[in-house]
Enzyme design. Structure first.
Site, PDB file in Angstrom:
ATOM      1  N   SER A 168       0.858  -1.188   0.000  1.00  0.00           N
ATOM      2  CA  SER A 168       0.000   0.000   0.000  1.00  0.00           C
ATOM      3  C   SER A 168       0.895   1.240   0.000  1.00  0.00           C
ATOM      4  CB  SER A 168      -0.867   0.004   1.266  1.00  0.00           C
ATOM      5  OG  SER A 168      -0.034   0.162   2.405  1.00  0.00           O
ATOM      6  N   ASP A 191      -0.732  -1.408  -4.283  1.00  0.00           N
ATOM      7  CA  ASP A 191      -2.103  -1.589  -3.801  1.00  0.00           C
ATOM      8  C   ASP A 191      -2.728  -0.217  -3.518  1.00  0.00           C
ATOM      9  OD1 ASP A 191      -4.294  -3.086  -2.921  1.00  0.00           O
ATOM     10  OD2 ASP A 191      -3.556  -3.188  -0.858  1.00  0.00           O
ATOM     11  N   GLU A 234     -10.608   0.173 -10.077  1.00  0.00           N
ATOM     12  CA  GLU A 234     -11.739  -0.220  -9.216  1.00  0.00           C
ATOM     13  C   GLU A 234     -12.978   0.585  -9.569  1.00  0.00           C
ATOM     14  OE1 GLU A 234     -10.945  -0.821  -5.026  1.00  0.00           O
ATOM     15  OE2 GLU A 234     -12.941  -0.104  -4.471  1.00  0.00           O
ATOM     16  N   HIS A 266     -12.716  -4.070   3.603  1.00  0.00           N
ATOM     17  CA  HIS A 266     -11.389  -4.115   4.221  1.00  0.00           C
ATOM     18  C   HIS A 266     -11.480  -4.269   5.743  1.00  0.00           C
ATOM     19  CE1 HIS A 266     -10.356  -1.980   0.391  1.00  0.00           C
ATOM     20  NE2 HIS A 266      -9.377  -2.861   0.440  1.00  0.00           N
ATOM     21  N   GLY A 267     -10.432  -4.844   6.319  1.00  0.00           N
ATOM     22  CA  GLY A 267     -10.314  -4.836   7.774  1.00  0.00           C
ATOM     23  C   GLY A 267     -10.677  -6.152   8.440  1.00  0.00           C
ATOM     24  N   SER A 314      -5.368  -8.401   6.168  1.00  0.00           N
ATOM     25  CA  SER A 314      -5.711  -8.533   7.594  1.00  0.00           C
ATOM     26  C   SER A 314      -5.347  -9.907   8.160  1.00  0.00           C
ATOM     27  CB  SER A 314      -7.211  -8.282   7.792  1.00  0.00           C
ATOM     28  OG  SER A 314      -7.530  -6.966   7.408  1.00  0.00           O
TER      29      SER A 314
HETATM   30  P1  13P Z   1      -8.364  -7.410   3.963  1.00  0.00           P
HETATM   31  O1  13P Z   1      -8.443  -6.291   4.942  1.00  0.00           O
HETATM   32  O2  13P Z   1      -9.653  -8.191   3.908  1.00  0.00           O
HETATM   33  O3  13P Z   1      -7.195  -8.297   4.183  1.00  0.00           O
HETATM   34  O4  13P Z   1      -8.210  -6.758   2.498  1.00  0.00           O
HETATM   35  C1  13P Z   1      -6.949  -6.414   2.007  1.00  0.00           C
HETATM   36  C2  13P Z   1      -7.026  -5.675   0.714  1.00  0.00           C
HETATM   37  O5  13P Z   1      -8.026  -5.603   0.046  1.00  0.00           O
HETATM   38  C3  13P Z   1      -5.790  -5.023   0.254  1.00  0.00           C
HETATM   39  O6  13P Z   1      -6.000  -4.260  -0.884  1.00  0.00           O
HETATM   40  O1  G3H Z   2      -6.478  -2.505   1.294  1.00  0.00           O
HETATM   41  C1  G3H Z   2      -5.721  -1.963   2.049  1.00  0.00           C
HETATM   42  C2  G3H Z   2      -4.629  -2.645   2.756  1.00  0.00           C
HETATM   43  O2  G3H Z   2      -5.116  -3.522   3.734  1.00  0.00           O
HETATM   44  C3  G3H Z   2      -3.643  -1.628   3.215  1.00  0.00           C
HETATM   45  O3  G3H Z   2      -3.448  -1.556   4.566  1.00  0.00           O
HETATM   46  O4  G3H Z   2      -2.859   0.886   4.557  1.00  0.00           O
HETATM   47  O5  G3H Z   2      -2.571  -0.575   6.607  1.00  0.00           O
HETATM   48  O6  G3H Z   2      -1.038  -0.823   4.646  1.00  0.00           O
HETATM   49  P1  G3H Z   2      -2.437  -0.440   5.149  1.00  0.00           P
HETATM   50 ZN    ZN Z   3      -7.924  -3.327  -0.986  1.00  0.00          ZN
END
Ligand code: 13P
Ligand code: G3H
Ligand code: ZN
Length: 308
Positions: A50, A82, A134, A178-179, A255
Site C-alpha cells: 500500500s 495496492d 476499481e 477491508h479490515g 488482515s
Molecule cells: P483485507 O483487509 O480483507 O485483508 O483486504 C486487504 C485488501 O483488500 C488489500 O487491498
Molecule cells: O487494502 C488496504 C490494505 O489492507 C492496506 O493496509 O494501509 O494498513 O497498509 P495499510
Molecule cells: Zn484493498
C-alpha cells in the site's frame, strides 16, 4: 525469475479456474513468509504494498528486497502497488520497478475515474506494466482506504469503463470489505452481481479486495496471548472458493497476515520472556503467516502446482 506483470498470470488463472493470492507486505519478514509459501506450493503469487507500506519502508528498499528474493525463485511473482490514489503514486511505482499497479479512483465520479485510470494505463502500458482499477465502493475502514457503505459495481458501467480505459483487471464491489470486522450479521456476497459482470465482460480478470477470511484459530491464538479482537470476522472460505470458479483471478489478503503474525509473535514473546533476539520472535510470526498463506493457496484459491 524476473518479476512478471499480470497478463499471463491472469490468462492462466482464467483458463484453469483458480485465483492468485495477492498478499500485502510491509517489510522483509512478511514478504519472505509469503514467498516461502508460494515456492513450497509451486504457486504463482502477487505481493503488494500500500502507499502506507511505501511510506513506512521506502519504495526503493521494498523493490530491492522483492527483486533480490525473487531472483532465486522458480514460481512467477508479480509486484503490485495496492490502492494507488494518484497518477504520481502509480508513476512512482512503475518507475521503481513494480510490475502491476492499481489505480483506485473509485471514490471519484465515473468520468473522473475513467480519465485518471486511462492516464495511468497509458503510462504503465508503455513500460510493460499492467493496471488494475476499481469501480464500486467497498465497505470498511483502513488507514488510507475508507468507505461508509458498500455500493455494488454496476455491470453495464463496468463494461463501458473497461472499453474506455483499456485496464487489465477490475476490482469489483460485491459485498467484501477491508479490515478485521467485515459483517455485523450474516456473511453475504452478491454472486448475482458477479455473474452479471462476467456476462458483460466474459474475458476480464476480476479482483476481490477485502477478502481476508479472518481465520478464527488465528484470532483465538492472538487473543489467548493478549490481543483484543472481539467480533473479528471475515469472508467464509467457501464463498472465496466459489468466487475463484467465477472470473475472480486475484484475491487480496492483508488482515489475515496481520493477525497471524501478531498471534505467532505474542505467543513466542509470552512463552519466552527472557528472549530479546529479534530473529526468534520474528520467525515465530513468519511461520504463522506461511501456514496461513499455504492453506489459502492449497485449499481455497486452488493455485497450488499452477506455477507452470
Ligand atoms: P483485507 O483487509 O480483507 O485483508 O483486504 C486487504 C485488501 O483488500 C488489500 O487491498
Ligand atoms: O487494502 C488496504 C490494505 O489492507 C492496506 O493496509 O494501509 O494498513 O497498509 P495499510
Ligand atoms: Zn484493498
Amino acid at each position: 525469475m524476473e518479476l512478471q506483470n499480470s497478463k499471463q498470470l491472469f490468462r492462466n488463472a482464467l483458463d484453469r479456474h483458480y485465483a492468485i493470492g495477492a498478499f500485502n507486505f510491509v517489510n522483509m519478514e512478511v514478504l519472505k513468509a509469503i514467498l516461502q509459501a508460494a515456492e513450497e506450493n509451486k504457486s504463482p503469487v502477487i505481493v503488494q504494498c500500500s502507499t502506507g507500506a511505501i511510506k513506512y519502508a521506502g519504495i526503493k528498499t521494498l523493490v530491492a528486497i522483492v527483486k533480490s528474493i525473487v531472483s532465486d525463485m522458480t514460481v512467477p511473482v508479480c509486484l503490485n502497488l495496492d490502492h494507488g490514489k494518484t497518477f504520481e503514486d502509480c508513476k512512482n511505482a512503475v518507475d521503481a520497478g513494480f510490475s502491476n499497479v492499481m489505480i483506485d479512483a473509485s471514490s471519484l465520479n465515473f468520468e473522473d475515474n475513467i480519465a485518471l485510470t486511462k492516464q495511468v494505463v497509458e503510462y504503465a502500458h508503455s513500460h510493460n506494466v499492467t493496471v488494475e482499477a476499481e469501480l464500486g465502493v467497498l465497505a470498511g475502514i483502513e488507514e488510507d482506504v475508507s468507505a461508509n457503505k458498500s455500493i455494488y459495481t454496476d455491470p453495464i458501467q463496468a463494461k463501458e469503463f473497461v472499453a474506455r480505459t483499456g485496464v487489465d483487471s477490475l476490482a469489483v464491489a460485491i459485498g467484501t470489505s477491508h479490515g478485521t470486522h467485515k459483517f455485523k450479521g450474516k456473511a453475504e456476497l452478491a454472486f448475482d452481481v458477479l455473474a452479471e459482470i462476467e456476462k458483460q465482460l466474459p474475458d476480464l480478470p476480476l479482483v476481490l479486495h477485502g477478502a481476508s477470511s479472518i481465520p478464527q484459530e488465528e484470532v483465538k491464538l492472538a487473543e489467548k496471548y493478549g490481543a483484543k479482537l472481539t467480533g473479528a470476522n471475515g469472508i467464509p472460505e467457501d464463498m472465496l472458493a466459489k468466487a475463484c470458479k467465477h472470473n475472480v483471478c486475484k484475491i487480496n489478503v492483508d488482515s489475515d497476515l496481520k493477525i497471524s503474525y501478531t498471534a505467532g509473535l505474542r505467543k513466542y514473546l509470552t512463552e519466552n520472556p527472557d528472549n530479546v533476539d529479534i530473529r526468534k520472535y520474528s520467525t515465530a510470526g513468519m511461520e504463522e503467516i506461511t501456514k496461513v498463506v499455504s492453506h489459502k493457496i492449497s485449499n481455497v484459491f486452488c493455485s497450488k502446482n499452477m506455477a507452470n
